[in-house]
Design a protein around this motif. Sequence first.
Motif, PDB file in Angstrom:
ATOM      1  N   UNK A 178      53.457 -10.562 -19.879  1.00 33.80           N
ATOM      2  CA  UNK A 178      55.247 -10.181 -19.769  1.00 33.80           C
ATOM      3  C   UNK A 178      55.868 -10.403 -18.743  1.00 33.80           C
ATOM      4  N   UNK A 179      54.658 -10.039 -17.604  1.00 39.26           N
ATOM      5  CA  UNK A 179      55.196 -10.859 -15.786  1.00 39.26           C
ATOM      6  C   UNK A 179      55.639 -12.007 -15.910  1.00 39.26           C
ATOM      7  N   UNK A 186      67.286 -14.887 -16.312  1.00 41.83           N
ATOM      8  CA  UNK A 186      68.051 -14.837 -14.956  1.00 41.83           C
ATOM      9  C   UNK A 186      67.967 -13.849 -14.074  1.00 41.83           C
ATOM     10  N   UNK A 187      67.992 -12.700 -14.283  1.00 44.17           N
ATOM     11  CA  UNK A 187      68.544 -11.842 -12.856  1.00 44.17           C
ATOM     12  C   UNK A 187      67.410 -11.580 -11.908  1.00 44.17           C
ATOM     13  N   UNK A 188      65.514 -11.935 -12.441  1.00 47.79           N
ATOM     14  CA  UNK A 188      64.256 -12.346 -11.494  1.00 47.79           C
ATOM     15  C   UNK A 188      64.820 -13.412 -11.013  1.00 47.79           C
ATOM     16  N   UNK A 190      67.399 -14.792  -9.902  1.00 46.89           N
ATOM     17  CA  UNK A 190      68.322 -14.643  -8.920  1.00 46.89           C
ATOM     18  C   UNK A 190      67.830 -13.620  -7.824  1.00 46.89           C
ATOM     19  N   UNK A 191      67.109 -13.153  -8.503  1.00 48.64           N
ATOM     20  CA  UNK A 191      66.358 -12.067  -6.857  1.00 48.64           C
ATOM     21  C   UNK A 191      65.690 -13.290  -6.181  1.00 48.64           C
ATOM     22  N   UNK A 192      65.025 -13.804  -7.035  1.00 49.68           N
ATOM     23  CA  UNK A 192      63.797 -14.470  -6.361  1.00 49.68           C
ATOM     24  C   UNK A 192      64.678 -15.530  -5.077  1.00 49.68           C
ATOM     25  N   UNK A 193      65.867 -15.993  -5.710  1.00 46.78           N
ATOM     26  CA  UNK A 193      66.381 -17.102  -4.739  1.00 46.78           C
ATOM     27  C   UNK A 193      67.145 -16.148  -3.389  1.00 46.78           C
ATOM     28  N   UNK A 242      66.295  -6.615  -3.933  1.00 50.53           N
ATOM     29  CA  UNK A 242      65.970  -5.564  -4.669  1.00 50.53           C
ATOM     30  C   UNK A 242      65.332  -6.312  -5.679  1.00 50.53           C
ATOM     31  N   UNK A 243      64.386  -6.954  -4.880  1.00 50.58           N
ATOM     32  CA  UNK A 243      63.528  -7.702  -6.024  1.00 50.58           C
ATOM     33  C   UNK A 243      62.689  -6.546  -6.880  1.00 50.58           C
ATOM     34  N   UNK A 244      62.139  -5.806  -6.423  1.00 48.52           N
ATOM     35  CA  UNK A 244      60.728  -5.125  -7.307  1.00 48.52           C
ATOM     36  C   UNK A 244      62.077  -4.318  -7.815  1.00 48.52           C
ATOM     37  N   UNK A 245      63.171  -3.820  -7.700  1.00 44.37           N
ATOM     38  CA  UNK A 245      63.917  -2.964  -8.820  1.00 44.37           C
ATOM     39  C   UNK A 245      64.081  -4.089  -9.573  1.00 44.37           C
ATOM     40  N   UNK A 246      64.930  -5.085  -9.590  1.00 44.67           N
ATOM     41  CA  UNK A 246      65.416  -6.077 -10.585  1.00 44.67           C
ATOM     42  C   UNK A 246      63.913  -6.576 -11.746  1.00 44.67           C
TER      43      UNK A 246
END
Length: 307
Positions: A178-179, A186-188, A190-193, A242-246
């Motif tokens: 799952x991780x 896509x959203x993660x 983007x957050x990592x980017x 907002x990495x953790x939230x996303x």
Amino acid sequence: MPPSRARTTTALALLLLTTAACTAAEHEPAPAPHSPPVSRQARQLRLPLDAYASTMAETHLVEDAQEILMRRCMKDRGMEWKTLPRVADQDTEPPNLRRYGADEAEAVRHGYHPRPDPPSVIRRSRAWDARETLPAVVRRAAYGPSGKGGCLKATDRQLVGDTAPPDYHAFNQLTGTALETSRRTPEVRDALRGWRTCMAKAGFDYPDPYAAAGSERWETAEPTPAELATARADVTCQKSAKLVTVWAAAETRVQHRVIRQNADRLHEAKARKDRWLAAARRVLKRAAEGRGGRRHVQAPRGGGPGR
């Protein structure tokens, strides 16, 4: 050999920050009564699969009940059994600490090194270590020739009958999948980017928080100024992106799908977990009542596995 102990880091954490954890393990932790707590975000982070695994506090609860029954069994064999010291509730880590990278409260003071174990955790760990030097006759009575017999086997039969322990290996596979699946959404991505861009502006070049935390540069006895600076920039950029939230939102959706796909398997695992916990709570309650002067009621007998 004695049964394997419960440690302060859950199986989930083995997916994360492995290098930093191994580095810290080379140095005996010192008590840190004034060490800052983990962040509110870490304490509040819950994921759907959490319901199917035991927290460290729950693992300690079962062990504490086993210890009471072990002491009685060993006494019946004419031997003393020193039970493990309890771990304070506030000293157990949240189940998803560092799941998506360094925790802000820890990073500020300790960088990527885990904060020192609290005193109650250290006392329990040392008690486990002391069991490595038990006299041969005591070890045999406690664990049998195989390490899974003796009073240990009798204790678990008394505790839960034939109920097998939860399938933690299967759980770790599912939560690891799952991780990684959520990491590719896509959203993660983007957050990592956004995190990488923020880190680059601060002068740091890492592909993700895991790479930052696992750098060989941090294999030191104590956090260096460079490590502290990197970790502080890391958590600042996590907040900015907002990495953790996303990521938590994405993984929550993935885990719900995993649960639907493995409903029978997970239902059985949770049933086993709940039975072990219920049995442990009964033993601890009766022990507390006994200390209070009430009549002791013998725990039910049956059969079950070792730790």
